[in-house]
Design an enzyme around this catalytic site. Sequence first.
Site, PDB file in Angstrom:
ATOM      1  CD  GLU A 196      39.651  -1.113  -8.281  1.00  0.00           C
ATOM      2  OE1 GLU A 196      40.591  -1.858  -7.940  1.00  0.00           O
ATOM      3  OE2 GLU A 196      38.636  -0.937  -7.588  1.00  0.00           O
ATOM      4  CG  PHE A 210      40.295  12.119  -3.746  1.00  0.00           C
ATOM      5  CD1 PHE A 210      39.636  11.220  -4.574  1.00  0.00           C
ATOM      6  CD2 PHE A 210      39.567  12.766  -2.768  1.00  0.00           C
ATOM      7  CE1 PHE A 210      38.281  10.991  -4.432  1.00  0.00           C
ATOM      8  CE2 PHE A 210      38.206  12.545  -2.605  1.00  0.00           C
ATOM      9  CZ  PHE A 210      37.562  11.648  -3.430  1.00  0.00           C
ATOM     10  CE  LYS A 218      38.887   1.043  -0.307  1.00  0.00           C
ATOM     11  NZ  LYS A 218      39.846   0.161  -1.028  1.00  0.00           N
ATOM     12  CG  HIS A 275      40.589   1.677  -4.496  1.00  0.00           C
ATOM     13  ND1 HIS A 275      41.351   1.995  -3.390  1.00  0.00           N
ATOM     14  CD2 HIS A 275      39.739   2.722  -4.679  1.00  0.00           C
ATOM     15  CE1 HIS A 275      40.975   3.177  -2.927  1.00  0.00           C
ATOM     16  NE2 HIS A 275      39.995   3.633  -3.687  1.00  0.00           N
ATOM     17  CB  CYS A 327      42.635   6.414  -1.184  1.00  0.00           C
ATOM     18  SG  CYS A 327      41.349   7.488  -0.506  1.00  0.00           S
ATOM     19  CG  HIS A 361      37.651   4.119   1.246  1.00  0.00           C
ATOM     20  ND1 HIS A 361      38.980   4.108   1.584  1.00  0.00           N
ATOM     21  CD2 HIS A 361      37.591   4.701   0.015  1.00  0.00           C
ATOM     22  CE1 HIS A 361      39.689   4.647   0.613  1.00  0.00           C
ATOM     23  NE2 HIS A 361      38.865   5.012  -0.353  1.00  0.00           N
TER      24      HIS A 361
END
Length: 421
Positions: A320, A405, A341, A309, A169, A346
């Site tokens: 975050e 990830f 998002k 994010h 991502c 996403h």
Amino acid sequence: MSRRVVLTGIGVRAPGGAGTGEFWDLLTSGRSATRRISFFDPAPFRSQIAGECDFDPAAEGLSAREIRRMDRAAQLAVVCARSAVAASGLAVDRLDPYRIGVVLGSAVAAATSLDNEYVVMSDSGRAREVDPDYLSPHMFDHMTPGIMPAEVAWTVGAEGPVTMISNGCTSGLDAVGHAAQLIREGAADVMVTGATDAPITPIVVASFDAIRATTPRNDDPEHASRPFDATRNGFVLAEGSAMFVLEERAHALARGAHVYAELSGYATRSNAYHMTGLKPDGREMAAAITAALDDGRHDPTDVHYVNAHGSATKQNDRHETAAFKRALGEHAYRTPVSSIKSMVGHSLGAVGAIELAACALAIEHQVVPPTANLHERDPECDLDYVPLTAREQRVDTVLSVGSGFGGFQSAVVLTRTGGDR
């Protein structure tokens, strides 16, 4: 002194909009474009919603042969690249092609085509072994992610560095960051860069179902993505692409180009910890943020907006928040933060580039996009997340972050141009 890099063209195809203008209109309105999946019957799945693009490749100018040859993700990238070059006003046919490069990011590459081909070759899963007699002549392209940036390179006439980056991502941020580094070091004068993903397929949906990363809030798709909200329970899968034209600053100014922003800082780190897990202290993301600010010679107090994010998973949003506090100190409490998002979902590797497009447009219009669907504050997420409504304010330096990830943590700093740093 390394060369400076500016952004002169943007092309976006995202849920809820047919181009860059509609994308920005959606964000500033605070509307969400997520909906029930229409590409296939989602009934068997835990999460049945997504951010789908209303994308017609033929209407976008792709030929029948291009449509058959290219996966949907590649189609999105090519269309966005054409849009970005057109928006930049760059006459690429008058440039040295060896000084033009492409860096493309993608997390799952040709997932749509691979899923479709498996269905055909396995007779919809009934055959234990796939039948090669039904092999598509384009299967090699689908199996080779490097074909995707090559398609973009053929489209724009780039014969310089051409690279594919697949860092989960953070792929979009890393692709743009790498492209900027190539210009800085003198390997190219112009880079067409960004990211693309089209992961709304049964196998990808099932994979995220298995780890319960996506939201099961199927009865209310429009309000299902709730970054930083106390009731959040996972992200909404999406698709899309954003591509940019990056240029060496003197090159852009010499031709009188419109400059959206300068890409002044980039850094990436890994937590070397867990494939999907995050440490709650946000140390690695904070390290990436600090390194990106140092790269651009910025103090933390220079940051006017943070594009998070903001995936709407419990652990990410807490991670975050801790990272922003660690990297920005007390300034974190005075800095607007938001997650788009909440509106476009996403799109895995593509979303970092889509978020950078939002950041550049925030600088262009001096507006911070909101976090939609944020109604109930999580006590552990106690920063200014710009709930529900866009905010007009000074936006000269923007920090955009990503978490992927594999432990990837990346940060990019965009700065309003004007004067020397």
